[in-house]
Design a protein around this motif. Sequence first.
Motif, PDB file in Angstrom:
ATOM      1  N   TYR A 199       0.795  -1.011   0.079  1.00 14.88           N
ATOM      2  CA  TYR A 199      -0.154  -0.012   0.025  1.00 14.88           C
ATOM      3  C   TYR A 199       0.950   1.350   0.058  1.00 14.88           C
ATOM      4  N   SER A 200       0.356   2.331  -0.376  1.00 11.91           N
ATOM      5  CA  SER A 200       0.989   3.525  -0.339  1.00 11.91           C
ATOM      6  C   SER A 200       1.834   3.887   0.554  1.00 11.91           C
ATOM      7  N   ARG A 201       3.140   4.053   0.411  1.00 14.34           N
ATOM      8  CA  ARG A 201       4.104   4.533   1.682  1.00 14.34           C
ATOM      9  C   ARG A 201       4.263   3.309   2.479  1.00 14.34           C
ATOM     10  N   THR A 255       7.526  -7.931 -11.748  1.00 14.60           N
ATOM     11  CA  THR A 255       7.738  -6.411 -11.619  1.00 14.60           C
ATOM     12  C   THR A 255       6.502  -5.937 -11.061  1.00 14.60           C
ATOM     13  N   GLY A 256       5.330  -6.404 -10.772  1.00 19.17           N
ATOM     14  CA  GLY A 256       4.431  -5.941  -9.891  1.00 19.17           C
ATOM     15  C   GLY A 256       3.495  -5.328 -10.846  1.00 19.17           C
ATOM     16  N   THR A 257       2.246  -4.998 -10.374  1.00 18.70           N
ATOM     17  CA  THR A 257       1.033  -4.779 -10.945  1.00 18.70           C
ATOM     18  C   THR A 257       0.366  -3.628  -9.937  1.00 18.70           C
ATOM     19  N   ARG A 258       0.154  -2.483 -10.437  1.00 17.92           N
ATOM     20  CA  ARG A 258      -0.620  -1.463  -9.795  1.00 17.92           C
ATOM     21  C   ARG A 258      -2.123  -1.597 -10.001  1.00 17.92           C
ATOM     22  N   LEU A 259      -2.668  -1.852  -8.924  1.00 21.56           N
ATOM     23  CA  LEU A 259      -4.344  -1.888  -9.027  1.00 21.56           C
ATOM     24  C   LEU A 259      -4.941  -0.492  -8.554  1.00 21.56           C
ATOM     25  N   GLN A 260      -5.540   0.163  -9.425  1.00 18.44           N
ATOM     26  CA  GLN A 260      -6.473   1.345  -8.981  1.00 18.44           C
ATOM     27  C   GLN A 260      -7.784   1.037  -9.004  1.00 18.44           C
ATOM     28  N   VAL A 261      -8.493   1.275  -7.831  1.00 15.00           N
ATOM     29  CA  VAL A 261     -10.098   1.112  -7.758  1.00 15.00           C
ATOM     30  C   VAL A 261     -10.408   2.328  -7.806  1.00 15.00           C
ATOM     31  N   PHE A 262     -11.501   2.730  -8.607  1.00 14.73           N
ATOM     32  CA  PHE A 262     -12.152   4.081  -8.771  1.00 14.73           C
ATOM     33  C   PHE A 262     -13.466   3.827  -8.015  1.00 14.73           C
ATOM     34  N   PRO A 263     -13.749   4.902  -7.339  1.00 17.97           N
ATOM     35  CA  PRO A 263     -15.199   5.038  -6.668  1.00 17.97           C
ATOM     36  C   PRO A 263     -16.483   4.942  -7.625  1.00 17.97           C
ATOM     37  N   SER A 285      -8.099 -17.335   2.236  1.00 21.52           N
ATOM     38  CA  SER A 285      -8.478 -16.194   1.313  1.00 21.52           C
ATOM     39  C   SER A 285      -8.440 -15.098   2.415  1.00 21.52           C
ATOM     40  N   ILE A 286      -7.864 -13.799   1.762  1.00 19.07           N
ATOM     41  CA  ILE A 286      -7.159 -12.874   2.636  1.00 19.07           C
ATOM     42  C   ILE A 286      -7.956 -11.402   2.084  1.00 19.07           C
ATOM     43  N   LYS A 287      -8.589 -10.565   2.654  1.00 21.25           N
ATOM     44  CA  LYS A 287      -9.266  -9.653   2.313  1.00 21.25           C
ATOM     45  C   LYS A 287     -10.059  -9.876   1.108  1.00 21.25           C
ATOM     46  N   GLY A 288     -10.469 -11.080   1.007  1.00 20.79           N
ATOM     47  CA  GLY A 288     -11.324 -11.450  -0.348  1.00 20.79           C
ATOM     48  C   GLY A 288     -10.418 -11.838  -1.288  1.00 20.79           C
ATOM     49  N   PHE A 289      -9.380 -11.835  -1.418  1.00 14.50           N
ATOM     50  CA  PHE A 289      -8.524 -12.215  -2.667  1.00 14.50           C
ATOM     51  C   PHE A 289      -8.222 -13.730  -2.398  1.00 14.50           C
ATOM     52  N   THR A 290      -8.205 -14.373  -3.743  1.00 18.76           N
ATOM     53  CA  THR A 290      -7.950 -15.762  -3.688  1.00 18.76           C
ATOM     54  C   THR A 290      -6.966 -15.911  -4.663  1.00 18.76           C
ATOM     55  N   ALA A 291      -6.087 -16.936  -4.773  1.00 17.89           N
ATOM     56  CA  ALA A 291      -5.412 -17.374  -5.871  1.00 17.89           C
ATOM     57  C   ALA A 291      -5.045 -18.700  -5.904  1.00 17.89           C
ATOM     58  N   ASP A 292      -5.146 -19.616  -6.995  1.00 12.82           N
ATOM     59  CA  ASP A 292      -5.225 -20.785  -7.264  1.00 12.82           C
ATOM     60  C   ASP A 292      -3.894 -21.057  -8.171  1.00 12.82           C
ATOM     61  N   LEU A 293      -3.096 -22.217  -7.595  1.00 12.32           N
ATOM     62  CA  LEU A 293      -1.811 -22.436  -8.568  1.00 12.32           C
ATOM     63  C   LEU A 293      -2.341 -23.397  -9.616  1.00 12.32           C
ATOM     64  N   ASN A 294      -1.909 -23.114 -10.579  1.00 15.34           N
ATOM     65  CA  ASN A 294      -2.277 -24.047 -11.769  1.00 15.34           C
ATOM     66  C   ASN A 294      -1.168 -24.435 -12.547  1.00 15.34           C
ATOM     67  N   LYS A 295      -0.577 -25.455 -12.087  1.00 18.74           N
ATOM     68  CA  LYS A 295       0.683 -26.086 -12.573  1.00 18.74           C
ATOM     69  C   LYS A 295       0.784 -26.261 -14.068  1.00 18.74           C
ATOM     70  N   GLY A 296      -0.397 -26.576 -14.522  1.00 15.92           N
ATOM     71  CA  GLY A 296      -0.599 -26.885 -16.070  1.00 15.92           C
ATOM     72  C   GLY A 296      -0.380 -25.751 -17.032  1.00 15.92           C
ATOM     73  N   GLU A 297      -0.789 -24.544 -16.518  1.00 16.39           N
ATOM     74  CA  GLU A 297      -0.406 -23.271 -17.218  1.00 16.39           C
ATOM     75  C   GLU A 297       0.493 -22.476 -16.562  1.00 16.39           C
ATOM     76  N   GLU A 323      -9.987   0.544  -1.098  1.00 13.58           N
ATOM     77  CA  GLU A 323      -8.727   0.102  -0.233  1.00 13.58           C
ATOM     78  C   GLU A 323      -8.115  -0.698  -0.899  1.00 13.58           C
ATOM     79  N   ASP A 324      -8.177  -1.534  -1.778  1.00 15.02           N
ATOM     80  CA  ASP A 324      -7.594  -2.423  -2.399  1.00 15.02           C
ATOM     81  C   ASP A 324      -6.460  -1.800  -3.236  1.00 15.02           C
ATOM     82  N   SER A 325      -6.666  -0.419  -3.690  1.00 15.95           N
ATOM     83  CA  SER A 325      -5.786   0.174  -4.522  1.00 15.95           C
ATOM     84  C   SER A 325      -4.383  -0.060  -3.915  1.00 15.95           C
TER      85      SER A 325
END
Lengths: 112, 109
Positions: free
Chosen positions: B39-41, B101-109, B55-67, B80-82
Amino acid sequence: EPEVTQTPSHQVTQMGQEVILRCVPISNHLYFYWYRQILGQKVEFLVSFYNNEISEKSEIFDDQFSVERPDGSNFTLKIRSTKLEDSAMYFCASSKKTETQYFGPGTRLLVL
Amino acid sequence: AQRVTQPEKLLSVFKGAPVELKCNYSYSGSPELFWYVQYSRQRLQLLLRHISRESIKGFTADLNKGETSFHLKKPFAQEEDSAMYYCAFRSYNTDKLIFGTGTRLQVFP
């Protein structure tokens, strides 16, 4: 909740000077790491340290770099003769064995 | 070579929209995958790791070994996910983390 701390938050130095970046890992952690992030680039691993010796280092971690745990609480990264390209954010991290690495807030190093 | 790829530098969505941050890795063995958030700073914080399957803060991630993917998903983004999101990888015989390298997520109101 315990956190990794780093000092200073910012450091400006002249090319060729030595710098020491300091870190206080979480107290019951035994594995310590340094990473760096050049502006606009990815976070890169520098070195890992366990049982008072380097356990792994990257090709970036050349003879100009050294690490030390001088007093049982601090973990330092020394750059002997800084170069312009050493300008980056330096992150310290610590962990129990193969568990989550907890990162410090970073030290921004600027070499002029 | 072991590598983590996050193809999107910036992802912008409106509040309530679904989010998927992509992460692909290159490694022939059994990897350990992580998502860190900054998060910022603030410092890098672990968001989740694939072996805990939480599942943290509503986020999930599944490991797909095939892909060879570990995409981060959230069904309804909040402002607040920004933050900056980094995918990271560790192979079984090392403690070092290899970051994307990271992805910046911007969530607009």
